[in-house]
Structures are given as C-alpha cells and as structure tokens.
Design a protein around this motif. Sequence first.
Motif: not given
Length: 223
Positions: A147-167
């Motif tokens: 999957v390379s669409s949406g936020p995956y165009r910018f980083v390979r693991h945006p879900g983890y980045l989102g979790a880290a930012i929330t934490y």
Amino acid sequence: MRIVRKQEGLAVVVIPMLPLLVSRQWGWTEAWIYAAICILGFVISRVLAGRKNPGLLAERARFGQQSDTKSWDRKMTLLLALGGLIIHLVPGLDKLKGWSAGFSIPWVVAGFFLVVTGYFLGSYALVANRYFSGMVRIQNDRDHSVVSSGPYRFVRHPGYLGAAITYAGIPLFLNSLWTLIPVVITIGILVIRTLLEDRTLQNELPGYDEYARHTRYRLIPGV
C-alpha cells in the motif's frame, strides 16, 4: 456491521477513562476531552475503515489468533499493551497523589494538538491500508500487497508514527510529568517493532523493497 469484539470494545472505553477512574477527579476537563477523543476517534475510524475495506475489521478481530504471526511480534504486542496501560494509569495516579506540578497552559494546549494529530494520522493510516492488521504477518490469505497511497506516500509506517505522536501528547495534555517515563519506554519499543516489521516486509512481501526505495523514511519524514 460489527466494529469490534466485546473485549476490544471494553478496552476502548475503559483504558481512555483510566485517568478519571484512578484519580476520581470527575471535574478533570482535560481527562474527559481525552477520553472523548479516543472513544469517538476509534468508533469513527472503524466505521470508515469497515466501509472502505470490509475485510479489515474481520482481520483485526482475529487479533492473536493468526497462526502465521511472527513469534517476536507476540512479545512486542504484549509489551506495547502493557506500556499503553501504564501510560493511562500514571496520569490518574499523578493527579490523585499530586506527584508533579504539571505543565503551563501552552504545553497543555500543545499536548492536545499532539493527541488529536496523532489520532488523526493513525486513523488515516488504518482507513488507507486494507492490510492494517494488529499483528505482524504476511497476509497471503488476503492477497497481501504493498500500500503506497494516503499517508504511506510519505512514510512507510504512519500508523506507528501516529501512535508515537499521541503518546507524546498525553503527559502534556493530562499534566503529568511522570508519565513521560513510560511514554519514552513505550515509544522505544514501538520504534523497535517498526524496524522488525519493516525488515519482515522487505524480505517477504513482493514489491515492498522497491516501495522502500521510493518512500525512504520508515517512521519520521526526513529522518
């Protein structure tokens, strides 16, 4: 449409409410806002993901049951679950015991925006990725592809980045200096899991190594 299992639904409600339940400070506005962001964000993201990718919620509902899950990830998910639990317990204890003086209003506001931004990014990644499983595995039974669409165009693991930012936003928004300790440890575990998952995908998922060459950043843009 079934959004979550009963156990998961219970955790979605109880864990964000832990700061309030532990502290018993029912007038704690920030804690109520935080719980609302988590609960509403979870429900909305699952509804959107279910509409776009009907099979995704079924995959996530099988959490821990897949036989082809990587053995190291079972340990990682346990550590992350424990870290997430502690991250929500400490602010309540801090509020109850008065362990720390907290932060000034600008820092609290910054924490709010971090929590919202992180939750939005994680939800965006979930909706964009029909293979967003709760466990690391190559989903051959679901025709797993890159999957390379949406936020995956910018980083390979945006879900983890989102979790880290929330934490990172939780200690600030909930005014708990001591919560920084489990947050730093949990984000460290998250980074290690990201590294191991990325290696797995590059070795086992066709086309992922080419995607990694084009999308250079694993977790943070520019790093």
